[in-house]
Design an enzyme around this catalytic site. Structure first.
Site, PDB file in Angstrom:
ATOM      1  N   ASN A 139     -21.614  11.207  -0.812  1.00 45.48           N
ATOM      2  CA  ASN A 139     -21.353  10.049  -1.197  1.00 45.48           C
ATOM      3  C   ASN A 139     -21.774   9.827  -2.437  1.00 45.48           C
ATOM      4  OD1 ASN A 139     -20.779   7.581  -1.076  1.00 45.48           O
ATOM      5  ND2 ASN A 139     -20.350   7.885   1.318  1.00 45.48           N
TER       6      ASN A 139
ATOM      7  N   CYS B 221       8.791   0.581  22.541  1.00 47.83           N
ATOM      8  CA  CYS B 221       9.149   2.351  23.426  1.00 47.83           C
ATOM      9  C   CYS B 221       8.236   3.405  22.900  1.00 47.83           C
ATOM     10  CB  CYS B 221      10.200   2.737  22.918  1.00 47.83           C
ATOM     11  SG  CYS B 221      10.711   2.985  21.105  1.00 47.83           S
TER      12      CYS B 221
ATOM     13  N   CYS C 235       7.197   1.776  17.176  1.00 44.23           N
ATOM     14  CA  CYS C 235       8.335   0.833  17.943  1.00 44.23           C
ATOM     15  C   CYS C 235       6.917  -0.395  19.215  1.00 44.23           C
ATOM     16  CB  CYS C 235       9.441   1.291  18.980  1.00 44.23           C
ATOM     17  SG  CYS C 235      10.320   0.189  19.668  1.00 44.23           S
TER      18      CYS C 235
ATOM     19  N   GLN D 221     -10.595   9.086   8.419  1.00 49.70           N
ATOM     20  CA  GLN D 221      -9.709   7.953   8.732  1.00 49.70           C
ATOM     21  C   GLN D 221      -8.857   7.154   7.509  1.00 49.70           C
ATOM     22  OE1 GLN D 221     -14.260   5.525   9.200  1.00 49.70           O
ATOM     23  NE2 GLN D 221     -14.477   7.310   7.847  1.00 49.70           N
TER      24      GLN D 221
ATOM     25  N   ARG E  22       0.677  -1.145  -0.122  1.00 49.79           N
ATOM     26  CA  ARG E  22       0.190  -0.151   0.537  1.00 49.79           C
ATOM     27  C   ARG E  22       1.316   1.195   0.096  1.00 49.79           C
ATOM     28  NH1 ARG E  22      -4.915   0.138   4.400  1.00 49.79           N
ATOM     29  NH2 ARG E  22      -5.016   1.500   2.448  1.00 49.79           N
TER      30      ARG E  22
ATOM     31  N   ALA F 178     -17.335  13.148  -5.307  1.00 52.12           N
ATOM     32  CA  ALA F 178     -16.141  13.344  -4.758  1.00 52.12           C
ATOM     33  C   ALA F 178     -15.804  14.516  -5.256  1.00 52.12           C
ATOM     34  CB  ALA F 178     -15.196  12.969  -3.212  1.00 52.12           C
TER      35      ALA F 178
ATOM     36  N   HIS G  73      -6.708   6.476  12.575  1.00 47.45           N
ATOM     37  CA  HIS G  73      -6.647   5.465  11.633  1.00 47.45           C
ATOM     38  C   HIS G  73      -4.550   5.140  11.778  1.00 47.45           C
ATOM     39  CE1 HIS G  73     -11.155   4.443  11.113  1.00 47.45           C
ATOM     40  NE2 HIS G  73     -10.850   4.418  12.340  1.00 47.45           N
TER      41      HIS G  73
ATOM     42  N   ASP H 204      -3.687   7.665   4.104  1.00 47.12           N
ATOM     43  CA  ASP H 204      -2.698   7.958   2.842  1.00 47.12           C
ATOM     44  C   ASP H 204      -2.590   9.248   3.520  1.00 47.12           C
ATOM     45  OD1 ASP H 204      -4.671   9.992   1.250  1.00 47.12           O
ATOM     46  OD2 ASP H 204      -5.545   8.507   1.646  1.00 47.12           O
TER      47      ASP H 204
HETATM   48  P1  OAD Z   1     -15.135   2.307   2.778  1.00 50.74           P
HETATM   49  O1  OAD Z   1     -15.045   1.988   1.836  1.00 50.74           O
HETATM   50  O2  OAD Z   1     -15.968   1.737   4.129  1.00 50.74           O
HETATM   51  O3  OAD Z   1     -16.288   3.538   2.313  1.00 50.74           O
HETATM   52  C1  OAD Z   1     -16.139   4.402   0.627  1.00 50.74           C
HETATM   53  C2  OAD Z   1     -17.521   5.618   1.182  1.00 50.74           C
HETATM   54  O4  OAD Z   1     -16.857   6.450   0.317  1.00 50.74           O
HETATM   55  C3  OAD Z   1     -18.814   4.595   0.018  1.00 50.74           C
HETATM   56  O5  OAD Z   1     -19.343   4.482   1.699  1.00 50.74           O
HETATM   57  C4  OAD Z   1     -18.897   4.745  -0.610  1.00 50.74           C
HETATM   58  O6  OAD Z   1     -20.011   4.846  -1.455  1.00 50.74           O
HETATM   59  C5  OAD Z   1     -17.834   6.253  -1.118  1.00 50.74           C
HETATM   60  N1  OAD Z   1     -17.687   6.352  -2.222  1.00 50.74           N
HETATM   61  C6  OAD Z   1     -16.218   5.852  -3.132  1.00 50.74           C
HETATM   62  N2  OAD Z   1     -16.243   6.264  -3.774  1.00 50.74           N
HETATM   63  C7  OAD Z   1     -16.608   7.653  -3.713  1.00 50.74           C
HETATM   64  C8  OAD Z   1     -16.017   9.261  -5.116  1.00 50.74           C
HETATM   65  N3  OAD Z   1     -15.935   9.026  -6.185  1.00 50.74           N
HETATM   66  N4  OAD Z   1     -17.024  10.315  -4.239  1.00 50.74           N
HETATM   67  C9  OAD Z   1     -17.413  10.049  -3.058  1.00 50.74           C
HETATM   68  N5  OAD Z   1     -17.780   8.800  -3.151  1.00 50.74           N
HETATM   69  C10 OAD Z   1     -17.503   7.829  -2.315  1.00 50.74           C
HETATM   70  O7  OAD Z   1     -14.585   3.443   3.492  1.00 50.74           O
HETATM   71  P2  OAD Z   1     -14.556   3.888   5.070  1.00 50.74           P
HETATM   72  O8  OAD Z   1     -15.500   4.285   5.510  1.00 50.74           O
HETATM   73  O9  OAD Z   1     -13.323   4.839   4.758  1.00 50.74           O
HETATM   74  O10 OAD Z   1     -10.390   1.704   9.351  1.00 50.74           O
HETATM   75  O11 OAD Z   1     -13.290   3.028   6.172  1.00 50.74           O
HETATM   76  C11 OAD Z   1     -14.039   3.738   6.924  1.00 50.74           C
HETATM   77  C12 OAD Z   1     -12.580   2.404   7.873  1.00 50.74           C
HETATM   78  O12 OAD Z   1     -12.315   1.067   7.571  1.00 50.74           O
HETATM   79  C13 OAD Z   1     -11.294   2.442   7.096  1.00 50.74           C
HETATM   80  O13 OAD Z   1     -10.634   3.605   7.914  1.00 50.74           O
HETATM   81  C14 OAD Z   1     -10.065   1.335   7.602  1.00 50.74           C
HETATM   82  C15 OAD Z   1     -11.042   0.015   7.239  1.00 50.74           C
HETATM   83  O14 OAD Z   1     -11.265  -0.848   8.257  1.00 50.74           O
HETATM   84  C16 OAD Z   1      -8.831   1.068   9.486  1.00 50.74           C
HETATM   85  O15 OAD Z   1      -7.689   0.826   8.709  1.00 50.74           O
HETATM   86  C17 OAD Z   1      -8.557   1.339  10.317  1.00 50.74           C
HETATM   87 ZN    ZN Z   2      11.761   0.599  20.546  1.00 44.04          ZN
END
Ligand code: OAD
Ligand code: ZN
Length: 229
Positions: A199, A117, A114, A88, A56, A217, A106, A91
Site C-alpha cells: 500500500n 430472472c 436482470c 474488490q 464509470r 503499486a 464486488h 474494472d
Molecule cells: P479504498 O479507496 O478504500 O482504498 C484504496 C487504498 O489504496 C488506500 O489504502 C490507498 O492508500 C491505496 N493506494 C492508493 N493509491 C495507491 C497506489 N498507487 N499504490 C498502492 N496503493 C495505493 O479502496 P478499496 O479498499 O478497494 O465497494 O475499497 C473497498 C470497497 O469500498 C470498494 O470495492 C467499493 C467501496 O465501497 C463496492 O463498490 C461494493
Molecule cells: Zn430477466
C-alpha cells in the site's frame, strides 16, 4: 508449490487513472455513497444510479492496465491454480493485463443483471431504466452487476476455502475498511498464512500483516512478483 491468495483494491488501478474510493479526491467526494451505491438509492432514483455507473463504464474504456496488473498476470502464469486472485474492483484491468479466473467479489462494471430472472449479461454501453431483459422480457429491471452496500459479496464460499488453504496472503491497494474483505487477512493468518500488505500507506489492518511494502503499486508489485517467482 505454495498457495498464494491475492486481494486487490482500488489502489492497484489508481495509477491507471481510476480514482480510489477513500483517498483525497476519491470517487465518492462528488457523490455521497448512499446516493448511488445502495439498493435503496436504486429504488428511489434508478436513472441517477445508472448515470453514475454509465460514467464509470465510459471512463474505464479510456484507461489501460498498469505495471502492477501486468506483474500479477506473470505471477499467475508461474503459479497457475496455486494462485487465487480476488479483487474488490469492478474494472476489467486484471483481465486486460492477461489474468484469468479473476474473482470479482464486488461485481463487474461490464456486466448487467436482470433483477427479475437474475440472468447476467455483458454490458459495454450505457444502461437505462427502460432497458428490456433479452431473457425474460422484463422492463425496468436491469441493474449494474455490482454489489451495493448492504448486499452480500459474490463467491464467498469459494473465497473462504481458498483463504484457509493459503500459505501467503497479499493485500494490494485496499484500505481494509469494507467487510467482509477487510477480514480476509485475519482469516488467512489464523490458518497459518504469511501476510503481506502492499500500500502507499499503513491502513487500519496493518497490524495484522507480517510484512509491509510501502510505495506505488506499479513499482512495488513487480518487485514482489519477481521475489515470489
Ligand atoms: P479504498 O479507496 O478504500 O482504498 C484504496 C487504498 O489504496 C488506500 O489504502 C490507498 O492508500 C491505496 N493506494 C492508493 N493509491 C495507491 C497506489 N498507487 N499504490 C498502492 N496503493 C495505493 O479502496 P478499496 O479498499 O478497494 O465497494 O475499497 C473497498 C470497497 O469500498 C470498494 O470495492 C467499493 C467501496 O465501497 C463496492 O463498490 C461494493
Ligand atoms: Zn430477466
Amino acid at each position: 508449490m505454495k498457495n498464494i491468495f491475492i486481494l486487490t483494491g482500488a489502489g492497484i488501478s489508481a495509477e491507471s487513472g481510476l480514482k480510489t474510493f477513500r483517498d483525497a479526491g476519491g470517487l465518492w467526494e462528488g457523490h455521497k455513497v448512499e446516493d448511488v451505491a445502495t439498493p435503496g438509492a436504486f429504488a428511489v432514483d434508478p436513472e441517477l444510479v445508472h448515470h453514475f455507473y454509465n460514467m464509470r463504464r465510459e471512463q474505464l474504456a479510456t484507461v489501460e492496465p498498469n505495471a502492477a496488473h501486468a506483474a500479477l498476470a506473470r505471477l499467475q502464469e508461474h503459479f497457475g491454480e496455486h494462485l487465487t486472485l480476488v479483487t474488490q474492483n469492478v474494472d476489467d484491468l486484471h483481465e486486460r493485463a492477461g489474468c484469468r479466473d479473476v474473482i470479482h467479489m464486488h461485481g463487474e462494471l461490464l456486466k448487467k443483471r436482470c433483477a427479475s430472472c437474475e440472468v447476467v449479461s455483458p454490458c459495454t454501453g450505457s444502461l437505462t431504466y427502460d432497458c428490456v431483459c433479452a431473457n425474460c422480457g422484463s422492463e425496468g429491471r436491469m441493474r449494474p452487476h455490482i454489489v451495493w452496500f448492504g448486499e452480500i459479496p459474490f463467491f464467498m464460499d469459494e473465497i473462504q476455502e481458498k483463504l484457509i488453504e493459503a500459505d501467503v496472503f497479499i493485500a494490494i491497494g485496499t484500505s481494509g475498511v469494507v467487510y467482509p474483505a477487510a477480514g480476509f487477512a485475519e482469516v488467512a493468518k489464523h490458518h497459518g498464512a504469511k501476510t503481506i500488505e502492499v500500500n502507499l500507506d499503513g491502513t487500519e489492518q496493518s497490524p495484522l500483516f507480517d510484512e509491509h511494502i510501502i510505495g506505488k503499486a506499479s513499482e512495488t508489485v513487480p518487485m514482489l512478483v519477481e521475489r515470489l517467482r
